[in-house]
Design a protein around this motif. Sequence first.
Motif, PDB file in Angstrom:
ATOM      1  N   LEU A   1     -15.058 -25.335  -8.678  1.00 44.41           N
ATOM      2  CA  LEU A   1     -15.166 -25.847 -10.039  1.00 44.41           C
ATOM      3  C   LEU A   1     -16.361 -26.779 -10.188  1.00 44.41           C
ATOM      4  CD1 LEU A   1     -13.927 -26.213 -12.882  1.00 44.41           C
ATOM      5  CD2 LEU A   1     -12.542 -28.070 -11.931  1.00 44.41           C
ATOM      6  N   MET A   2     -16.638 -27.566  -9.159  1.00 46.97           N
ATOM      7  CA  MET A   2     -17.669 -28.597  -9.244  1.00 46.97           C
ATOM      8  C   MET A   2     -18.964 -28.220  -8.555  1.00 46.97           C
ATOM      9  SD  MET A   2     -15.353 -32.048  -8.766  1.00 46.97           S
ATOM     10  CE  MET A   2     -14.469 -31.515  -7.299  1.00 46.97           C
ATOM     11  N   ALA A   3     -18.958 -27.200  -7.695  1.00 46.54           N
ATOM     12  CA  ALA A   3     -20.131 -26.877  -6.888  1.00 46.54           C
ATOM     13  C   ALA A   3     -21.201 -26.149  -7.697  1.00 46.54           C
ATOM     14  CB  ALA A   3     -19.718 -26.021  -5.696  1.00 46.54           C
ATOM     15  N   ALA A   4     -22.453 -26.518  -7.479  1.00 43.83           N
ATOM     16  CA  ALA A   4     -23.576 -25.824  -8.091  1.00 43.83           C
ATOM     17  C   ALA A   4     -23.796 -24.497  -7.372  1.00 43.83           C
ATOM     18  CB  ALA A   4     -24.832 -26.682  -8.004  1.00 43.83           C
ATOM     19  N   PRO A   5     -24.356 -23.495  -8.043  1.00 45.91           N
ATOM     20  CA  PRO A   5     -24.563 -22.186  -7.414  1.00 45.91           C
ATOM     21  C   PRO A   5     -25.344 -22.256  -6.114  1.00 45.91           C
ATOM     22  CG  PRO A   5     -24.899 -22.027  -9.775  1.00 45.91           C
ATOM     23  CD  PRO A   5     -24.715 -23.479  -9.478  1.00 45.91           C
TER      24      PRO A   5
END
Length: 292
Positions: free
Chosen positions: A34-38
Amino acid sequence: MLIADAGSTKVEWVIVNVDGSVEARVTTHGLNALMAAPEEVTQLFAKAKTLLNNQRVDKIFYYGAGCATPAICRKIKDALISTWMSNEDSSSDPDAEARVEVESDLLGAARALLGCSPGIACILGTGSNSCLYDGQKIVSNVPSLGFILGDEGSGAALGKRLVADAFKGQLPELVRDNFLNLYELTLEEILDYTYRRPAANRFLASLVPFLKDHLWNPYVYSLVREEFKAFLKRNVTLYPGSHSLSLSFTGSIAFHFADILREAAEIQGLKVGKIEKNPMNGLIAFHTNATS
């Protein structure tokens, strides 16, 4: 097949043969989809593949924290396909898309703990969650709401309560002094870690070993028990039939505080079945049986 159990604190990656034997197993730092950048997702997956010696896999089952919507699952699935299946493999295999399954860590917990039997499955780790499982799918989920609005009984919630009680003068003086001397954290540093730096939930959960080491103190023991009672009351007891269904847990907090968790459940009139540190062995058994 590759099975990944992805929590906010760590991800366990296991390559399993068709007979259920483990070919390789590694652990990387955690990931919340949910919070991680690609780019963070891509980098972590590439690291895991390297640690697993770039072994080829035929099927991937990924169970992840934060995999709560189709869009988020799509992001993770695309990264898995890109990392583990070369462009050549993807173009020559029309079933490549179907070979990757991305699900929530909650469904992973249910499959690991309950297999194909109905019951209530719970996670108590850095965060907390629960679900009503019918033996095939999740049929009801009281939302976790994260460590700010919910996550009762989790490592983050326990750490938050510990810090708040320390600085509000609620902890016994000896325990408070031990805490402040051990971690050497000022109020300003605590606020910085909690409100300005990333992964505040992990920071708060990292303080839980102090609670484990001080369970001899009645206040600390009660603090942990009350958090578990809050989790059970505000989550588990809201499911219909909660007092008669199988109730099982996975996660480091559930495992390390198992006795207090069982006591809190008994107070609520609930009976606890399995308590596992992590779901991986159960997932291996589930998917091995499913393919046999």
